[in-house]
Write a protein that holds these residues in place. Structure first.
Motif, PDB file in Angstrom:
ATOM      1  N   CYS A 119       0.918  -1.102   0.127  1.00  0.00           N
ATOM      2  CA  CYS A 119      -0.048  -0.063   0.133  1.00  0.00           C
ATOM      3  C   CYS A 119       0.899   1.249  -0.212  1.00  0.00           C
ATOM      4  O   CYS A 119       0.676   2.189  -0.995  1.00  0.00           O
ATOM      5  N   LEU A 120       1.846   1.286   0.971  1.00  0.00           N
ATOM      6  CA  LEU A 120       2.845   2.518   1.051  1.00  0.00           C
ATOM      7  C   LEU A 120       3.573   2.521  -0.330  1.00  0.00           C
ATOM      8  O   LEU A 120       3.947   3.644  -0.943  1.00  0.00           O
ATOM      9  N   ILE A 121       4.175   1.455  -0.923  1.00  0.00           N
ATOM     10  CA  ILE A 121       4.763   1.569  -2.221  1.00  0.00           C
ATOM     11  C   ILE A 121       3.732   2.068  -3.234  1.00  0.00           C
ATOM     12  O   ILE A 121       4.450   2.804  -4.098  1.00  0.00           O
ATOM     13  N   ASN A 122       2.694   1.674  -3.311  1.00  0.00           N
ATOM     14  CA  ASN A 122       1.832   2.154  -4.427  1.00  0.00           C
ATOM     15  C   ASN A 122       1.320   3.646  -4.109  1.00  0.00           C
ATOM     16  O   ASN A 122       1.157   4.539  -5.314  1.00  0.00           O
ATOM     17  N   ILE A 123       1.485   3.949  -3.085  1.00  0.00           N
ATOM     18  CA  ILE A 123       1.258   5.575  -2.735  1.00  0.00           C
ATOM     19  C   ILE A 123       2.316   6.304  -3.357  1.00  0.00           C
ATOM     20  O   ILE A 123       2.096   7.284  -4.057  1.00  0.00           O
ATOM     21  N   ILE A 124       3.646   5.887  -3.002  1.00  0.00           N
ATOM     22  CA  ILE A 124       4.590   6.619  -3.647  1.00  0.00           C
ATOM     23  C   ILE A 124       4.663   6.440  -5.299  1.00  0.00           C
ATOM     24  O   ILE A 124       5.183   7.370  -5.633  1.00  0.00           O
ATOM     25  N   ILE A 125       4.437   5.435  -5.685  1.00  0.00           N
ATOM     26  CA  ILE A 125       4.326   5.108  -7.166  1.00  0.00           C
ATOM     27  C   ILE A 125       3.430   6.263  -7.618  1.00  0.00           C
ATOM     28  O   ILE A 125       3.464   6.831  -8.601  1.00  0.00           O
ATOM     29  N   THR A 126       2.032   6.399  -6.967  1.00  0.00           N
ATOM     30  CA  THR A 126       1.126   7.283  -7.363  1.00  0.00           C
ATOM     31  C   THR A 126       1.705   8.547  -7.270  1.00  0.00           C
ATOM     32  O   THR A 126       1.580   9.367  -8.313  1.00  0.00           O
ATOM     33  N   LEU A 127       2.195   8.966  -6.230  1.00  0.00           N
ATOM     34  CA  LEU A 127       2.931  10.461  -6.177  1.00  0.00           C
ATOM     35  C   LEU A 127       4.128  10.846  -7.210  1.00  0.00           C
ATOM     36  O   LEU A 127       4.135  11.775  -7.802  1.00  0.00           O
ATOM     37  N   ALA A 173      -3.573   1.144  -4.523  1.00  0.00           N
ATOM     38  CA  ALA A 173      -3.035   1.486  -2.996  1.00  0.00           C
ATOM     39  C   ALA A 173      -4.164   1.301  -2.033  1.00  0.00           C
ATOM     40  O   ALA A 173      -4.095   0.774  -1.062  1.00  0.00           O
ATOM     41  N   TYR A 174      -5.236   1.801  -2.334  1.00  0.00           N
ATOM     42  CA  TYR A 174      -6.441   1.700  -1.461  1.00  0.00           C
ATOM     43  C   TYR A 174      -6.843   0.275  -1.362  1.00  0.00           C
ATOM     44  O   TYR A 174      -7.287  -0.257  -0.199  1.00  0.00           O
ATOM     45  N   PHE A 187      -4.509  -1.539   0.945  1.00  0.00           N
ATOM     46  CA  PHE A 187      -4.933  -1.229   2.429  1.00  0.00           C
ATOM     47  C   PHE A 187      -5.990  -2.074   2.900  1.00  0.00           C
ATOM     48  O   PHE A 187      -6.196  -2.648   3.925  1.00  0.00           O
ATOM     49  N   TRP A 188      -7.175  -2.243   1.985  1.00  0.00           N
ATOM     50  CA  TRP A 188      -8.423  -2.965   2.238  1.00  0.00           C
ATOM     51  C   TRP A 188      -7.879  -4.476   2.708  1.00  0.00           C
ATOM     52  O   TRP A 188      -8.320  -5.204   3.247  1.00  0.00           O
ATOM     53  N   VAL A 189      -6.905  -4.848   1.673  1.00  0.00           N
ATOM     54  CA  VAL A 189      -6.561  -6.427   1.874  1.00  0.00           C
ATOM     55  C   VAL A 189      -5.628  -6.555   3.083  1.00  0.00           C
ATOM     56  O   VAL A 189      -6.278  -7.370   3.929  1.00  0.00           O
ATOM     57  N   ALA A 190      -4.926  -5.669   3.559  1.00  0.00           N
ATOM     58  CA  ALA A 190      -4.081  -5.707   4.728  1.00  0.00           C
ATOM     59  C   ALA A 190      -5.146  -5.625   5.919  1.00  0.00           C
ATOM     60  O   ALA A 190      -4.984  -6.357   6.843  1.00  0.00           O
ATOM     61  N   LYS A 191      -6.214  -4.860   5.815  1.00  0.00           N
ATOM     62  CA  LYS A 191      -7.122  -4.906   6.944  1.00  0.00           C
ATOM     63  C   LYS A 191      -7.800  -6.215   7.003  1.00  0.00           C
ATOM     64  O   LYS A 191      -7.980  -6.779   8.204  1.00  0.00           O
ATOM     65  N   MET A 192      -8.163  -6.860   5.907  1.00  0.00           N
ATOM     66  CA  MET A 192      -8.893  -8.169   5.749  1.00  0.00           C
ATOM     67  C   MET A 192      -7.931  -9.195   6.405  1.00  0.00           C
ATOM     68  O   MET A 192      -8.507 -10.082   7.289  1.00  0.00           O
ATOM     69  N   LEU A 193      -6.821  -9.132   6.229  1.00  0.00           N
ATOM     70  CA  LEU A 193      -5.784 -10.116   6.688  1.00  0.00           C
ATOM     71  C   LEU A 193      -5.463 -10.084   8.139  1.00  0.00           C
ATOM     72  O   LEU A 193      -5.278 -11.087   9.005  1.00  0.00           O
ATOM     73  N   TRP A 194      -5.345  -8.689   8.489  1.00  0.00           N
ATOM     74  CA  TRP A 194      -5.129  -8.475   9.856  1.00  0.00           C
ATOM     75  C   TRP A 194      -6.083  -9.081  10.550  1.00  0.00           C
ATOM     76  O   TRP A 194      -5.934  -9.540  11.718  1.00  0.00           O
TER      77      TRP A 194
END
Length: 127
Positions: A19-27, A56-57, A60-67
């Motif tokens: 998610c963080l990597i994709n935010i950086i790629i987006t920027l 990226a969104y 984030f959603w997948v990380a929440k589901m996995l957590w």
């Protein structure tokens, strides 16, 4: 709350990292962070920025589901890692550089391999 296996925890952390990597790629595709990568080229591509922002969104959603050890998280993680690899290969084919997507490709491929292991499938009850 269910007990979270260590493998699922690692997958959740990797999904958060993607998610963080994709935010950086987006920027980067919006023209920010020109100092990351080749200094002489300023990249701007609104379409790629929108795609990677959405990705990226989703990560984030997948990380929440996995957590939360959601049983549907395994299938969704499988789908999202393939989607991420597809986006990255489209960027490479259409003239993007390896530097723009290398971390995303490597982590998505590792997640895809790890998700398909029998122990991971058993943790989500999909075996």
């Amino acid at each position: 709350m269910e007990e979270r296996p260590i493998g699922v925890t690692i997958l959740a952390i990797l999904a958060g990292l993607l998610c963080l990597i994709n935010i950086i790629i987006t920027l980067r595709f919006l023209g920010f962070f020109p100092f990351i990568g080749p200094v002489d080229v300023r990249i701007f591509n609104l379409w790629y920025a929108l795609l990677y922002g959405l990705l990226a969104y989703i990560w984030f959603w997948v990380a929440k589901m996995l957590w939360e050890v959601d049983p549907q998280g395994w299938m969704f993680l499988l789908f999202v890692s393939i989607l991420s690899l597809s986006f990255d290969f489209v960027v490479l084919i259409t003239g993007g550089s390896w530097y723009d997507v290398n971390a995303s490709i490597i982590l998505s491929a590792l997640i895809l391999i790890y998700v398909m292991l029998p122990g991971t499938r058993e943790a989500f009850g999909t075996d």
